[in-house]
Structures are given as structure tokens and as C-alpha cells.
Design an enzyme around this catalytic site. Structure first.
Site, short mmCIF file in Angstrom:
data_model
loop_
_atom_site.label_atom_id
_atom_site.label_comp_id
_atom_site.label_asym_id
_atom_site.label_seq_id
_atom_site.Cartn_x
_atom_site.Cartn_y
_atom_site.Cartn_z
N HIS A 157 -29.74 -37.10 -27.97
CA HIS A 157 -30.37 -37.09 -26.64
C HIS A 157 -30.63 -35.66 -26.15
O HIS A 157 -29.97 -34.71 -26.56
CB HIS A 157 -29.50 -37.84 -25.63
CG HIS A 157 -28.18 -37.20 -25.36
ND1 HIS A 157 -28.02 -36.10 -24.54
CD2 HIS A 157 -26.94 -37.49 -25.82
CE1 HIS A 157 -26.76 -35.75 -24.50
NE2 HIS A 157 -26.07 -36.58 -25.28
N ARG A 209 -28.61 -41.51 -20.95
CA ARG A 209 -29.22 -40.28 -21.48
C ARG A 209 -29.85 -40.50 -22.85
O ARG A 209 -30.88 -39.92 -23.17
CB ARG A 209 -28.21 -39.13 -21.51
CG ARG A 209 -26.95 -39.36 -22.33
CD ARG A 209 -25.94 -38.25 -22.03
NE ARG A 209 -24.72 -38.32 -22.83
CZ ARG A 209 -23.66 -39.07 -22.55
NH1 ARG A 209 -23.67 -39.85 -21.48
NH2 ARG A 209 -22.58 -39.02 -23.31
N GLU A 241 -21.40 -42.16 -27.34
CA GLU A 241 -20.73 -40.90 -27.64
C GLU A 241 -19.23 -41.14 -27.82
O GLU A 241 -18.68 -42.15 -27.37
CB GLU A 241 -20.98 -39.91 -26.49
CG GLU A 241 -20.31 -38.55 -26.60
CD GLU A 241 -20.67 -37.79 -27.87
OE1 GLU A 241 -20.35 -38.28 -28.97
OE2 GLU A 241 -21.25 -36.70 -27.76
N HIS A 262 -25.94 -39.83 -29.81
CA HIS A 262 -25.15 -38.72 -29.28
C HIS A 262 -24.62 -37.84 -30.41
O HIS A 262 -24.57 -38.26 -31.57
CB HIS A 262 -24.00 -39.28 -28.46
CG HIS A 262 -24.46 -40.26 -27.41
ND1 HIS A 262 -24.71 -39.89 -26.11
CD2 HIS A 262 -24.74 -41.59 -27.49
CE1 HIS A 262 -25.12 -40.95 -25.42
NE2 HIS A 262 -25.15 -41.98 -26.24
#
Length: 207
Positions: free
Chosen positions: A11, A62, A89, A159
Site C-alpha cells: 500500500h 489503506r 499487516e 502490507h
């Protein structure tokens, strides 16, 4: 010949990246720079002639927004997208939301470094990279890889650490070397896979 194309994109810069905060499963938005990075990822892929059949992302905004912005640049806003927390993440637990300098002041430089850069030592209440691999890799093997091997062109927006879990297998990293594998925000990494799921070729658009 089927394409067997897999493209990974971290991202774009988030508000907490900018503020030097541990983010993990918290859900800050992209910064203006992060929006531009996401758009640029799509523009780079379009310039190289890539199109996709389906996409995967995490449940965090995100990554989802990065994917949406990139697909908009590609003219593929109707692409089927699967969202799953397996691609989230790494969970930083008690560190989440803390400034990294403040964390060093509280626990010490050496301890924070161990939490951030060791493979199997988790921060309090959180995940190590080993834990993240244990969560992310089975999802890749059962949900993403079969689609790629069927000849689909697959885009994954996720992520730094969830993508490291995939890269660890794709690039045959050790627990030591994967911690040093940096991933730039908004920079696509393009893999073409062999029929046995090994990597036939790799292009890093950050390079």
C-alpha cells in the site's frame, strides 16, 4: 500458454507511516503522497501493458484504497476483488499506535529492534513475522496460488509484512534474509510462475 502472473503491491504511504507510528491492524488512511504512490503503481503497470483477471487485498482501508486507485488507473474498476484478514499487516499488539521513538524510550533500543527485526519474537500482545507467515501463507497456498496456476493474472495489494510472508516462499528467503527484504510503498513486484509454482521471472518496478 497461460500467463500465471502474480503482482504484489505494498500500500501507499499511510498517515501513520508519515508519523512514524506502529500501525499493524489499526486503520489509518493514505496520505496525499500515498494516494499518488497508489496511482503511480497503476500507471506503471498500465505502461508495461499489464491487465488482471482478479485481485486480493486485506480488510484494512489503506490496502483497499491502494488497490482501488491502481485499478482505476488501469481502467479495471469492475475487477473481482477478494478481501481477507489473512492478508492484514502484522499485528504489533501493544506497540500499535505508538511512536517508534517513544517505544524505544519505554522498552529500550535493543528490545524494540528485536521485536521489529527478529523473525520469531513477537511484541507484547502481537505477532512475530513467523506468526504472520503462519496466517498468510496458508491463505496464499489455498486461495491465491491456485488461481495463478490456472492461468489467471492476479494482483495482490497488501502490507509490508504480509507480503514478506509471500515473498519468503516465492524468493526462497531464510528467516534471516527475509527481515532484510525491503518493500517500497506503491512499487509493484511482478512474478511469472512456472507450472510447479516456482518463479520463472521477477521484475521489481521499484528498481
Amino acid at each position: 500458454m497461460s500467463e500465471r502472473l502474480l503482482v504484489l503491491v505494498r500500500h501507499g504511504q499511510s498517515e501513520w507511516n508519515l508519523k512514524n507510528l506502529f500501525t499493524g491492524w489499526r486503520d489509518p488512511d493514505l496520505t496525499a503522497l500515498g494516494v499518488e504512490e497508489a496511482k503511480k503503481a497503476g500507471q506503471r503497470l498500465k505502461a508495461e501493458g499489464y491487465q488482471f483477471d482478479l485481485a486480493f487485498t486485506s480488510v484494512l482501508s489503506r490496502a483497499q484504497k491502494t488497490l482501488d486507485l491502481a485499478l482505476n488507473e488501469l481502467g479495471q474498476t469492475d475487477l473481482p476483488i477478494t478481501r481477507d484478514l489473512a492478508l492484514n499487516e502484522r499485528d504489533y499488539g501493544d506497540l500499535s499506535g505508538l511512536n517508534k521513538d517513544d517505544a524505544r524510550a519505554k522498552w529500550g533500543e535493543e528490545q524494540v529492534h528485536v521485536w521489529r527485526r527478529s523473525y520469531d519474537v513477537p511484541p507484547p500482545g502481537g505477532e512475530s513475522l513467523k506468526d504472520t507467515v503462519a496466517r498468510t501463507l496458508p491463505y496464499y497456498v489455498t486461495q491465491i496460488l491456485p488461481k495463478v496456476l490456472q492461468g489467471n493474472r492476479v494482483l495482490v495489494a497488501a502490507h509490508g509484512n504480509s507480503l514478506r510472508a509471500l515473498i519468503m516462499v516465492l524468493e526462497n528467503h531464510t528467516p534471516e534474509s527475509i527481515m532484510k527484504r525491503e518493500l517500497a510503498t506503491g512499487a509493484p513486484v511482478i512474478y511469472r510462475l512456472n507450472a510447479d509454482s516456482t518463479v520463472a521471472s521477477k521484475i521489481d518496478l521499484a528498481a
